[in-house]
Design an enzyme around this catalytic site. Structure first.
Site, PDB file in Angstrom:
ATOM      1  N   ASP A 154     -17.365  21.991  21.460  1.00  0.00           N
ATOM      2  CA  ASP A 154     -18.476  21.765  22.401  1.00  0.00           C
ATOM      3  C   ASP A 154     -19.776  22.273  21.784  1.00  0.00           C
ATOM      4  O   ASP A 154     -19.753  23.148  20.906  1.00  0.00           O
ATOM      5  CB  ASP A 154     -18.229  22.536  23.706  1.00  0.00           C
ATOM      6  CG  ASP A 154     -17.020  21.996  24.449  1.00  0.00           C
ATOM      7  OD1 ASP A 154     -16.645  20.833  24.215  1.00  0.00           O
ATOM      8  OD2 ASP A 154     -16.458  22.749  25.260  1.00  0.00           O
TER       9      ASP A 154
HETATM   10  N1  URA Z   1     -11.918  24.011  24.182  1.00  0.00           N
HETATM   11  C1  URA Z   1     -13.096  23.940  24.833  1.00  0.00           C
HETATM   12  O1  URA Z   1     -13.146  24.030  26.050  1.00  0.00           O
HETATM   13  N2  URA Z   1     -14.207  23.776  24.095  1.00  0.00           N
HETATM   14  C2  URA Z   1     -14.214  23.699  22.759  1.00  0.00           C
HETATM   15  O2  URA Z   1     -15.269  23.563  22.150  1.00  0.00           O
HETATM   16  C3  URA Z   1     -12.981  23.779  22.094  1.00  0.00           C
HETATM   17  C4  URA Z   1     -11.847  23.939  22.833  1.00  0.00           C
END
Ligand code: URA
Length: 252
Positions: A104
């Site tokens: 993310d």
């Molecule tokens: N899980 C998440 O919620 N976000 C990420 O960036 C990676 C794994």
């Protein structure tokens, strides 16, 4: 470029390890310019030599592998005209490389950038069960019962997560380590939400046997080669429990 024949086989097809390349060579399956060659050290010039394996011509593409400590605020995507992406953080790679999976925008930590589609596929395939470990800071305390629910796999509405490994690292500050083998959208955040809390900070510290290098600051990267990367991603023997705990705590 000039390579030893065994290295050339691996450069053309990253799934051919030194061991499997050796087996093909010994089996007389490899020909250079039309002649069977069993000598792993034979020099191959990528400009003018042709190499076949079982009669099938190999084509040389230079695979590149970068280990990045992704900073928060940068998109995990290939180049984008409008937004800064992780690929923009790597000097001089043009448009050929892409991130292996997505973190993310607000997640930081370990991300691989490559143009090796076969390796990316292997690491992302749920069937391969490659571990991804995150240090997760939560807005509220995660109880032992919550950990058990996360470990058993939790119903997230559209799917039930596979069993995770969860270890509380700092009870006071609600920090835990979570290892999952899947990579669904917002998976860790959704799992933590399902036990009634919220992720306030997420860092990925491990993929397979590859730990986020301690000397890489956020935004920095290292280039490596396919052979070395595979050797650490898929170690012969897993780390011992004690080693894992020690490594995880070193990221706090
Ligand atoms: N899980 C998440 O919620 N976000 C990420 O960036 C990676 C794994």
């Amino acid at each position: 470029m000039v390579f030893r024949l065994d290295r050339y086989l691996n450069e053309c097809d990253s799934t051919l390890t030194r061991k499997s390349a050796k087996a093909l060579l010994h089996g007389g399956c490899v020909a250079v310019n039309g002649k069977v060659c069993k000598d792993a050290a034979h020099k191959v010039d990528t400009e003018c030599d042709t190499v076949t394996v079982n009669g099938k011509m190999l084509s040389y593409v230079r695979f590149r592998y970068f280990v990045l400590n992704k900073p928060a605020g940068v998109l995990s995507a290939s180049r984008d005209k409008k937004t800064k992406t992780v690929v923009d953080l790597i000097d001089g790679i043009g448009d050929i490389c892409f991130p292996v999976g997505r973190l993310d925008k607000d997640t930081d930590g370990l991300l691989l950038i490559t143009n090796d589609g076969a390796l990316a596929h292997e690491l992302l395939s749920p069937k391969k069960h490659v571990d991804k470990t995150y240090i997760v800071t939560c807005a509220s305390r995660i109880s032992e019962e919550d950990c058990v629910r996360l470990q058993n796999g939790i119903d997230l509405g559209d799917f039930t997560s596979a069993p995770a490994r969860v270890r509380i690292l700092d009870n006071e500050n609600n920090i835990l380590a979570m290892t999952i083998t899947e990579g669904k959208f917002h998976q860790v955040k959704r799992m933590i939400a399902a036990v009634g809390s919220e992720v306030t900070h997420l860092t990925r510290v491990r993929i397979g046997g590859l730990w986020l290098p301690k000397d890489l600051k956020q935004g920095e990267y290292k280039e490596t080669d396919g052979g070395s990367l595979r050797a650490v991603l898929y170690p012969e023997a897993p780390d011992g429990e004690d080693d894992e705990e020690r490594f995880l705590r070193s990221y706090l």
